[in-house]
Design an enzyme around this catalytic site. Sequence first.
Site, PDB file in Angstrom:
ATOM      1  CD  GLU A 189      11.025  54.296  11.899  1.00 35.69           C
ATOM      2  OE1 GLU A 189      11.472  53.078  10.974  1.00 35.69           O
ATOM      3  OE2 GLU A 189      12.234  54.070  12.107  1.00 35.69           O
ATOM      4  CB  CYS A 223       8.965  50.398  10.406  1.00 37.05           C
ATOM      5  SG  CYS A 223      11.042  50.764   9.591  1.00 37.05           S
TER       6      CYS A 223
END
Length: 689
Positions: free
Chosen positions: A255, A294
């Site tokens: 990720e 993120c």
Amino acid sequence: MQEIKSYICGEWKSGEGVETELFNAITGEKIGGVSSKGFDFDAVLKYGRTTGGKKLRKMTFHERGRMLKALALYLLKNKKKYYEISAWTGATKSDSWVDIEGGIGNLFANSSLRRQFPNLPYYVDGEAAPLSKNGTFIGHHIMVPKEGVAVHINAFNFPVWGMLEKIAVNLMAGVPAVVKPSSVTSYLTQAVVEDIIASKILPEGALQLVLGSARELINYVKPSDVVSFTGSASTGLKLKSNPVITQNNVPFNLEADSLNAIVLGQKATPDTPEFKIFVKEIVREMTSKAGQKCTAIRRIFVPEQYVDEVQAAVSDRLAKTIIGDPSEEGVRMGSLASIDQVKEVREKVEALAESQNIVFGDMNDFEVTGADKEKGAFFSPILFRNDAPFEKTDVHSIEAFGPVSTIMPYKTMDDAIELCKMGKGSLVSTIVTPDDKEAREYVVGAASMHGRILVLNEECAKESTGHGSPLPLLTHGGPGRAGGGEEMGGKRGIMHYLQRTALQGHPSTITEITQVYQQGAKGNVLEEHPFKKYFEELNVGDQLITEAREITADDIDQFAALSGDNFYAHKRDTNFEGTMFDEQVAHGYFLMSATAGLFVDSYDMNPVLLNYGIDNLRFTKPVYAGAKMHVRFTCKELIPNDVTEKEDDPKTKIKRGIVKWMVEMLDEDPEEPLVGFATILTMVKLKNQ
């Protein structure tokens, strides 16, 4: 300087020397140091597999779920301490709430998933597949816990949430974890792990913590392990390319930070509520965690005629954002996590400034409240404007991991979709529009390059969790630059840590293995009615064969009159030529009602508390007047049921379980006796109260 220890192989341990020194992001004061030099990483992983894994795999899903719930409740009691330490990372109280209570919320959410799993250490996946003409050979799938370790390498921005959202999933699956947080904020992760270990709620070996460098850790993973990484795409790619990972086909979930976008729909004009929602969402995502997420918004796409209005509105809100020590009144944005992070974001802003213009913010000239700007890791929000996003493309490849975003115009929705895709894969994007058709156009066009899409309008804005919030019951991840991975996602996430295995055999054998009754298996025909048995006294396969009942034309007429269902096929005087039926046919729901009359034992009080549902009801062939029908009634599955007690309500304190019954409606046709089938759910009292 405080010594911040790792927890490995059942003990708190320090590495040799100090690899990384840790500092308070607000004051610049030294907190401590971490090191993993001298650690035997092979022993760490073996300890997890043997000590922690063996214990977890023996537990059922329901036991693991209750374990997670107990852990969540325990950590909530200690949250004040975590908030105090979280402030050292530069987080405001609202930032810390997302990290700390959001992380604990993942434990609760995954705990509740136990109700979607059997009370077994393994999971029965899907339905049986018929593999033979006479039904004596079938196929099925089970999923068992991997006999390895979940290795989690986490980023600095969410030291609590990043750990808890991952371990909640692997622990629920029955797999132990080794957590390696980013050194920068690892002191907060360590504080939480210290309490987890002290609680003794998890089996020993279920959770280990490695602080400092873990470059060598990956060299000892096995095919049974799972590695997950959250952080920069470049670091993730290096780890994923490790020969140990590739040669052993070790599952690797990546990720990575991505260039997430928000789009203002063309119907969201400046006079609509959606326009204000759009501006508010941008500013919140730029300043929350000081843009260190993120999922933060890096690219802002606006219909070309509204760019000036958006720029002015966003700049106005940013100008009112007070930066400084989160403990000071009115501060809405804290610092970055470290001085090194300030340097990195500054370099990326300078690179972006070569192809686009800063329209708000100054990296050198900004005010800080309650702290020394030179000692802390503070940074000004920076808003860029790029009027030619198809030509000036640095914005689609360079990410400044801080409070930095760029406004860009688009002409058509096709252009907006194409611009979003130029980010080469994102964790999330948002479309803000009052028009559902416009939302549909964007979602269908953009979904292939996004892991999640938030559709935001006035109707859902108040309850929306926002652009930047991954949720435990939805998948988190994205294609391309975002890493190509997937985590969380409720039940889906748990399955990442399970091995799916296909089974083939006789229905009776598959019943024993799955502990779910399969059609065609041998039943245990009871002399006593199964409704007279308490939950603990029942076994999968316990069976009742009822007497037959003749279905008459009068039955059909009376049910039609009672229910009001006078569909033509249920009437005697219908001309059936050209229809699917030969004559008056019985209602399917009458057959189900008649079936209940055959299998329900209603003469005396019994342990069955209530019938609360029917699943998978199907009618396989028409039943005409004169047919004789009986029922094969079989205990299909036994599921524990947690009691949620309500004050002063003794009814809620009754201990009970859920029993699924396979109901097969059969007639006298020896070739094809099945008329219909269903799964009935009953709540059954436990004998031991």
